[in-house]
Design a protein around this motif. Structure first.
Motif, mmCIF file in Angstrom:
data_model
loop_
_atom_site.group_PDB
_atom_site.id
_atom_site.type_symbol
_atom_site.label_atom_id
_atom_site.label_comp_id
_atom_site.label_asym_id
_atom_site.label_seq_id
_atom_site.Cartn_x
_atom_site.Cartn_y
_atom_site.Cartn_z
ATOM 1 N N PHE A 283 8.647 15.166 -4.291
ATOM 2 C CA PHE A 283 9.850 14.356 -4.089
ATOM 3 C C PHE A 283 10.130 14.172 -2.608
ATOM 4 N N GLY A 284 9.801 15.195 -1.796
ATOM 5 C CA GLY A 284 9.969 15.059 -0.358
ATOM 6 C C GLY A 284 9.031 14.016 0.227
ATOM 7 N N VAL A 285 7.759 14.048 -0.177
ATOM 8 C CA VAL A 285 6.789 13.061 0.297
ATOM 9 C C VAL A 285 7.172 11.664 -0.188
ATOM 10 N N GLY B 115 0.812 -1.213 0.000
ATOM 11 C CA GLY B 115 0.000 0.000 0.000
ATOM 12 C C GLY B 115 0.842 1.258 0.000
ATOM 13 N N ILE B 116 1.923 1.244 0.799
ATOM 14 C CA ILE B 116 2.808 2.409 0.836
ATOM 15 C C ILE B 116 3.459 2.622 -0.528
ATOM 16 N N PHE B 117 3.855 1.541 -1.187
ATOM 17 C CA PHE B 117 4.474 1.680 -2.501
ATOM 18 C C PHE B 117 3.462 2.126 -3.553
ATOM 19 N N ALA B 118 2.195 1.776 -3.368
ATOM 20 C CA ALA B 118 1.176 2.297 -4.289
ATOM 21 C C ALA B 118 1.093 3.815 -4.162
ATOM 22 N N LEU B 119 1.179 4.319 -2.921
ATOM 23 C CA LEU B 119 1.177 5.770 -2.714
ATOM 24 C C LEU B 119 2.449 6.405 -3.256
ATOM 25 N N SER B 120 3.602 5.789 -2.967
ATOM 26 C CA SER B 120 4.872 6.374 -3.410
ATOM 27 C C SER B 120 4.959 6.402 -4.928
ATOM 28 N N SER B 121 4.446 5.364 -5.597
ATOM 29 C CA SER B 121 4.484 5.359 -7.064
ATOM 30 C C SER B 121 3.581 6.446 -7.644
ATOM 31 N N THR B 122 2.457 6.713 -6.983
ATOM 32 C CA THR B 122 1.569 7.790 -7.431
ATOM 33 C C THR B 122 2.235 9.148 -7.279
ATOM 34 N N VAL B 123 2.883 9.366 -6.118
ATOM 35 C CA VAL B 123 3.561 10.644 -5.867
ATOM 36 C C VAL B 123 4.738 10.813 -6.823
ATOM 37 N N LEU B 124 5.494 9.740 -7.061
ATOM 38 C CA LEU B 124 6.628 9.814 -7.986
ATOM 39 C C LEU B 124 6.148 10.126 -9.401
ATOM 40 N N SER B 125 5.033 9.541 -9.801
ATOM 41 C CA SER B 125 4.489 9.816 -11.138
ATOM 42 C C SER B 125 4.098 11.286 -11.266
ATOM 43 N N LEU B 126 3.501 11.854 -10.213
ATOM 44 C CA LEU B 126 3.154 13.279 -10.228
ATOM 45 C C LEU B 126 4.405 14.140 -10.349
ATOM 46 N N ASN B 127 5.471 13.729 -9.651
ATOM 47 C CA ASN B 127 6.739 14.461 -9.724
ATOM 48 C C ASN B 127 7.299 14.416 -11.144
ATOM 49 N N TRP B 128 7.319 13.230 -11.733
ATOM 50 C CA TRP B 128 7.826 13.092 -13.104
ATOM 51 C C TRP B 128 6.989 13.899 -14.095
ATOM 52 N N LEU B 129 5.671 13.833 -13.945
ATOM 53 C CA LEU B 129 4.789 14.553 -14.858
ATOM 54 C C LEU B 129 5.019 16.059 -14.763
ATOM 55 N N LYS C 145 10.959 5.896 3.171
ATOM 56 C CA LYS C 145 11.557 5.678 4.483
ATOM 57 C C LYS C 145 10.660 4.764 5.331
ATOM 58 N N MET C 146 9.350 4.863 5.101
ATOM 59 C CA MET C 146 8.395 4.062 5.861
ATOM 60 C C MET C 146 8.343 2.617 5.373
ATOM 61 N N ALA C 147 8.734 2.372 4.134
ATOM 62 C CA ALA C 147 8.725 1.019 3.572
ATOM 63 C C ALA C 147 10.039 0.798 2.835
ATOM 64 N N PRO C 148 11.142 0.618 3.579
ATOM 65 C CA PRO C 148 12.460 0.515 2.944
ATOM 66 C C PRO C 148 12.568 -0.701 2.043
ATOM 67 N N LEU C 149 13.141 -0.481 0.882
ATOM 68 C CA LEU C 149 13.392 -1.534 -0.094
ATOM 69 C C LEU C 149 14.569 -1.048 -0.931
ATOM 70 N N PRO C 150 15.510 -1.913 -1.288
ATOM 71 C CA PRO C 150 16.637 -1.469 -2.111
ATOM 72 C C PRO C 150 16.172 -0.725 -3.360
ATOM 73 N N SER C 151 17.043 0.135 -3.866
ATOM 74 C CA SER C 151 16.671 1.062 -4.938
ATOM 75 C C SER C 151 16.063 0.364 -6.153
#
Length: 302
Positions: free
Chosen positions: A165-167, A78-92, A173-179
């Motif tokens: 990008f900050g969010v 769930g956290i990665f679903a949010l992070s991917s949405t925020v990252l997509s907004l940043n890229w856009l 940070k809340m769901a650590p996973l290698p890059s």
């Protein structure tokens, strides 16, 4: 580890990290030739081809284990679903800003991002701000306030890029996973939507792929490579360096973007804008000096 091998370890870390931020700084040179393609379509191609590329890299490096483990944890998913949405907004936002002639303001977003990270850490993670950090945040806020006053409008592009990008960093940070597995999970989550959107654009007769020449198609497909390679370089470098060192090196990226915006693309950078940037650069100088001081102290014998 011996002194010589430790120095070599650090040198490789610096080279990898510098290479990553140089690549990110040169990103406007990649997106500008795609100005004839809608930013939403560029984003969809970036997500889709990034997913393809990282899947190939994961297979080559045999790193699917971390990804499979993440898929078995609903909270992390769930956290990665949010992070991917925020990252997509940043890229856009970034792609649109570059192709709409706002490279300078986009660079501002990444200049103030480290200070946004400090503020988010204070608000959501309970991290205490040192006196230099508090002063740096205040100086940056003054710079943004001046830019808003002098231009008569909020620098929303810069603030949106810094905030998203900050969010994104906070969520990771809340769901650590290698890059690499982390990027794979994020792009895998968004790529089905990206594919559906591209099919929709094609069905409506608005799809750019296959319509604007092989050069455009090659750039759209190559977006996956130019997205993943700097991230891999950054991951390799950051593992070898102190955070304070990475914090100083990271200003290479927005500095290159600023130079491209002013010198290559002729975007305005008058005295009013220069004063606002000067306040923010002063904040970054103070923030970086405090980080280097802490790094120096940590290396002194007890």
């Amino acid at each position: 580890m011996s002194v010589s091998s430790s120095a070599s370890h650090d040198q490789r870390g610096v080279l990898y990290t510098m290479g990553a931020f140089i690549c990110w700084g040169l990103f406007p040179l990649y997106w500008k030739p795609l100005h004839g393609v809608a930013a939403t379509q560029i984003l969809c191609h970036r997500l889709l081809w990034s997913a393809v590329f990282v899947a190939l890299v994961l297979s080559g490096l045999r790193q699917w284990g971390d990804l499979r483990a993440a898929l078995r944890q609903p909270r992390q998913l769930g956290i990665f679903a949010l992070s991917s949405t925020v990252l997509s907004l940043n890229w856009l936002t970034y792609i649109w800003a570059v192709n709409a002639g706002h490279v300078v303001e986009a660079s501002l977003g990444y200049f103030i991002n480290p200070l946004v990270n400090v503020l988010l850490g204070r608000l959501f993670l309970g991290e205490r701000l040192s006196r230099p950090q508090s002063l740096a945040v205040a100086l940056a806020a003054a710079g943004v306030a001046w830019l808003t006053f002098s231009a008569g409008t909020l620098p929303w592009i810069a603030l949106s890029l810094a905030a998203t990008f900050g969010v994104y960093g906070l969520l990771r940070k809340m769901a650590p996973l290698p890059s690499l597995p982390g990027l794979a999970l994020e792009t895998f989550l968004m790529s089905p939507l990206a594919l559906l959107a591209l099919l929709w654009f094609g069905w409506q007769g608005e799809g750019a792929f296959g319509q604007l020449g092989w050069q455009t198609d090659a750039l759209l497909m190559g977006a996956g490579v130019v997205t993943a390679v700097p991230l891999l370089m950054f991951a390799a470098g950051a593992r070898r360096l102190k955070l304070a060192t990475v914090g100083v090196i990271q200003y290479i990226g927005p500095s290159i973007q600023l130079a491209l915006g002013v010198m290559l693309y002729g975007e305005p950078f008058g005295p009013d804008r220069a004063l606002g940037f000067a306040l923010i650069w002063s904040a970054l100088l103070l923030y970086s000096a405090a980080g280097l001081r802490d790094l120096w102290r940590s290396r002194q014998p007890a």
